[in-house]
Write an enzyme that holds these catalytic residues in place. Structure first.
Site, PDB file in Angstrom:
ATOM      1  N   CYS A  27       0.221  -6.036  -6.207  1.00 28.90           N
ATOM      2  CA  CYS A  27      -1.195  -6.081  -5.827  1.00 28.90           C
ATOM      3  C   CYS A  27      -1.499  -7.493  -5.327  1.00 28.90           C
ATOM      4  CB  CYS A  27      -2.040  -5.736  -7.051  1.00 28.90           C
ATOM      5  SG  CYS A  27      -3.813  -5.843  -6.755  1.00 28.90           S
TER       6      CYS A  27
ATOM      7  N   CYS B 281     -14.982 -13.426  -3.657  1.00 25.08           N
ATOM      8  CA  CYS B 281     -15.393 -12.298  -2.809  1.00 25.08           C
ATOM      9  C   CYS B 281     -16.903 -12.320  -2.644  1.00 25.08           C
ATOM     10  CB  CYS B 281     -14.951 -10.986  -3.443  1.00 25.08           C
ATOM     11  SG  CYS B 281     -15.355  -9.557  -2.415  1.00 25.08           S
TER      12      CYS B 281
ATOM     13  N   CYS C 243     -19.953  -6.856  -5.834  1.00 30.56           N
ATOM     14  CA  CYS C 243     -20.222  -5.601  -6.548  1.00 30.56           C
ATOM     15  C   CYS C 243     -20.558  -5.935  -8.006  1.00 30.56           C
ATOM     16  CB  CYS C 243     -19.005  -4.678  -6.480  1.00 30.56           C
ATOM     17  SG  CYS C 243     -18.539  -4.331  -4.772  1.00 30.56           S
TER      18      CYS C 243
ATOM     19  N   CYS D 276     -17.638  -6.057 -10.866  1.00 28.90           N
ATOM     20  CA  CYS D 276     -16.317  -6.613 -10.571  1.00 28.90           C
ATOM     21  C   CYS D 276     -16.180  -8.086 -10.962  1.00 28.90           C
ATOM     22  CB  CYS D 276     -16.041  -6.452  -9.073  1.00 28.90           C
ATOM     23  SG  CYS D 276     -14.514  -7.231  -8.541  1.00 28.90           S
TER      24      CYS D 276
ATOM     25  N   CYS E 162      -7.832  -6.780 -11.508  1.00 31.32           N
ATOM     26  CA  CYS E 162      -7.792  -7.927 -10.611  1.00 31.32           C
ATOM     27  C   CYS E 162      -9.013  -8.821 -10.790  1.00 31.32           C
ATOM     28  CB  CYS E 162      -7.688  -7.456  -9.178  1.00 31.32           C
ATOM     29  SG  CYS E 162      -6.068  -6.767  -8.871  1.00 31.32           S
TER      30      CYS E 162
ATOM     31  N   GLU F  61      -4.706 -14.503  -7.855  1.00 31.56           N
ATOM     32  CA  GLU F  61      -3.910 -13.629  -8.715  1.00 31.56           C
ATOM     33  C   GLU F  61      -3.058 -12.649  -7.941  1.00 31.56           C
ATOM     34  OE1 GLU F  61      -7.456 -12.940 -11.821  1.00 31.56           O
ATOM     35  OE2 GLU F  61      -6.108 -11.261 -11.519  1.00 31.56           O
TER      36      GLU F  61
HETATM   37  N1  SAH Z   1     -12.439  -5.512  -2.225  1.00 27.94           N
HETATM   38  C1  SAH Z   1     -11.672  -4.340  -2.106  1.00 27.94           C
HETATM   39  C2  SAH Z   1     -10.299  -4.450  -2.722  1.00 27.94           C
HETATM   40  C3  SAH Z   1     -10.183  -5.161  -4.025  1.00 27.94           C
HETATM   41  S1  SAH Z   1     -10.912  -4.361  -5.426  1.00 27.94           S
HETATM   42  C4  SAH Z   1     -12.410  -3.152  -2.657  1.00 27.94           C
HETATM   43  O1  SAH Z   1     -13.437  -3.342  -3.278  1.00 27.94           O
HETATM   44  O2  SAH Z   1     -11.977  -2.041  -2.398  1.00 27.94           O
HETATM   45  C5  SAH Z   1      -9.762  -3.055  -5.763  1.00 27.94           C
HETATM   46  C6  SAH Z   1     -10.367  -1.905  -6.582  1.00 27.94           C
HETATM   47  O3  SAH Z   1     -10.605  -2.296  -7.939  1.00 27.94           O
HETATM   48  C7  SAH Z   1     -11.708  -1.429  -6.032  1.00 27.94           C
HETATM   49  O4  SAH Z   1     -11.775  -0.024  -5.968  1.00 27.94           O
HETATM   50  C8  SAH Z   1     -12.655  -1.978  -7.053  1.00 27.94           C
HETATM   51  O5  SAH Z   1     -13.852  -1.297  -7.031  1.00 27.94           O
HETATM   52  C9  SAH Z   1     -11.868  -1.834  -8.335  1.00 27.94           C
HETATM   53  N2  SAH Z   1     -12.384  -2.622  -9.459  1.00 27.94           N
HETATM   54  C10 SAH Z   1     -13.069  -3.764  -9.442  1.00 27.94           C
HETATM   55  N3  SAH Z   1     -13.387  -4.173 -10.679  1.00 27.94           N
HETATM   56  C11 SAH Z   1     -12.877  -3.237 -11.518  1.00 27.94           C
HETATM   57  C12 SAH Z   1     -12.879  -3.083 -12.946  1.00 27.94           C
HETATM   58  N4  SAH Z   1     -13.445  -3.978 -13.726  1.00 27.94           N
HETATM   59  N5  SAH Z   1     -12.266  -1.988 -13.468  1.00 27.94           N
HETATM   60  C13 SAH Z   1     -11.656  -1.092 -12.659  1.00 27.94           C
HETATM   61  N6  SAH Z   1     -11.615  -1.190 -11.327  1.00 27.94           N
HETATM   62  C14 SAH Z   1     -12.229  -2.247 -10.753  1.00 27.94           C
HETATM   63 FE1  SF4 Z   2     -15.194  -7.725  -3.795  1.00 27.54          FE
HETATM   64 FE2  SF4 Z   2     -14.763  -6.784  -6.232  1.00 27.54          FE
HETATM   65 FE3  SF4 Z   2     -16.487  -5.552  -4.635  1.00 27.54          FE
HETATM   66 FE4  SF4 Z   2     -13.848  -5.419  -4.083  1.00 27.54          FE
HETATM   67  S1  SF4 Z   2     -14.891  -4.575  -5.891  1.00 27.54           S
HETATM   68  S2  SF4 Z   2     -15.519  -5.838  -2.653  1.00 27.54           S
HETATM   69  S3  SF4 Z   2     -13.205  -7.459  -4.785  1.00 27.54           S
HETATM   70  S4  SF4 Z   2     -16.703  -7.651  -5.445  1.00 27.54           S
END
Ligand code: SAH
Ligand code: SF4
Length: 355
Positions: free
Chosen positions: A105, A112, A116, A119, A341, A92
């Site tokens: 973006c 990944c 987390c 996510c 994302c 994406e």
């Molecule tokens: N992996 C990296 C970059 C990609 S995620 C990271 O984790 O920083 C980019 C941002 O989007 C991160 O701060 C992540 O925690 C946040 N994010 C992930 N899922 C989300 C969601 N469902 N709603 C809002 N922010 C989210």
């Molecule tokens: Fe990976 Fe999502 Fe955690 Fe970023 S927030 S490190 S994309 S699992």
């Protein structure tokens, strides 16, 4: 030998490559200009480049490896692209419009591994890293979309916040930044580029040492280890003390402000206590800190989490402010088109698996 994307080469790498293949060094200037200023779709479109060089490039590189699978446009001007890679994987890319410019973006990995708990991207484990060419090409595809609209708009900002952990694909990330930053190419200013990491502390040292003037964002999401580990298992490997040590090295070395991302999860990390704890954690570094409070975008598979209500977000914000911490609330773009994302991709993959 399979061909690689020409967009993966930095200007120096292209210059050296051409020289190693018997070409004059100035050819790199011409080729670079055709790629990034004129934005051609075929090597044969390079009018002032000799046939021999064109044939050499055609034999060794490809120009288009991404294919547009879906393009969704939101009412607020956000455009979300789902691209198919040449091995069939989906990624994406999102174009967002702000008053300060157009920001893209980008995705750095297919899936990944950090996993987390909140996510959508982490739902699918990493299949592979993207090459530097595939990351650059996302910008090229978006820029070509803008070119085709004929409004002379250009991508002015980049956030590396799509699918994947950029510091887990470090070399390709750095090459990508060098390519898009090159002043006689896309010329996207380093200060307009932000890389977000989940907190791979050892890579924060390495990043500081690259000397790149880009912005760093850290996904903190919790002010103490117990809470952070419960939502981000990466905190076990890189607990807050280790992370902040790396942060201090980065600050010392670069004197650049760090953004801390903090997703507001209802009744999980949005209490007053956490706001105070966060303020305390950042206190000694507050002149170089900015906290971005992010209203959570709900993810179907993670229905244990809800978005904090706006009064909790406001209270959290005020506590940080009262304690002298710079902060803001990020209200999202493209809410009507799965702009968080990883969401479009995971929905699309689910549909395919079902259908
Ligand atoms: N992996 C990296 C970059 C990609 S995620 C990271 O984790 O920083 C980019 C941002 O989007 C991160 O701060 C992540 O925690 C946040 N994010 C992930 N899922 C989300 C969601 N469902 N709603 C809002 N922010 C989210
Ligand atoms: Fe990976 Fe999502 Fe955690 Fe970023 S927030 S490190 S994309 S699992």
């Amino acid at each position: 030998m399979s061909k690689t994307s020409i967009y993966g080469l930095t200007y120096e790498q292209l210059t050296d490559w051409l020289e190693e293949h018997g070409q004059r060094r100035f050819r790199a200037d011409q080729v670079w200009n055709w790629l990034y200023k004129k934005r051609i779709n075929h090597f044969s479109d390079m009018k002032n480049v000799n046939k021999e060089t064109i044939a050499l490039l055609e034999d060794n590189f490809i120009l288009e490896t991404l294919e547009e699978e879906i393009k969704q446009e939101s009412k607020d001007g956000t455009v979300k692209f789902l691209f198919k890679l040449d091995d069939g994987n989906l990624i994406e890319t999102v174009l967002m419009r702000f008053n300060y410019g157009l920001s893209v973006c980008v995705t750095t990995q297919v899936g990944c591994n950090i996993g987390c708990t909140f996510c959508a991207s982490g739902l699918l484990r990493k299949t592979r890293d993207l090459s530097s060419g595939e990351i650059v090409e996302q910008i090229m595809m978006v820029q070509k979309h803008l070119d085709a609209e004929g409004k002379e708009e250009r991508v002015s900002h980049i956030v590396v916040m799509g699918i994947g952990e950029p510091f887990d694909n470090f070399t390709n990330l750095v090459d990508f930044i060098k390519v898009v930053n090159e002043d006689h190419g896309l010329n996207i200013g380093a200060r307009h580029i932000t890389v977000s990491t989940s907190g791979l502390a050892h890579k924060i040292y390495e990043f500081a040492d690259t000397g790149l003037q880009v912005n760093l964002a850290i996904s903190l999401h919790a002010p103490n280890n117990e809470l952070r580990t419960s939502i981000m298992k990466i905190n076990k490997a890189f607990p807050i003390e280790k992370l902040m040590k790396a942060v201090d090295y980065y600050l010392e070395k670069t004197n650049r402000r760090i953004t801390y991302e903090y997703i507001m999860l209802k009744d999980v990390n949005d209490h007053k206590e956490e706001a105070h704890e966060l303020a305390k954690l950042l206190k000694s570094r507050r002149h170089l800190s900015y906290v971005n409070l992010i209203p959570y975008n709900t993810v179907e598979e993670h229905n244990q989490y809800q978005r904090s209500d706006s009064t909790s977000i406001q209270t959290f914000f005020e506590i940080l402010k009262e304690n002298g911490i710079n902060c803001g609330v990020r209200w999202e773009n493209g809410a009507d088109i799965d702009a968080a994302c990883g969401q479009l991709r995971s929905k699309q993959i689910k549909k395919k698996n079902i259908g």
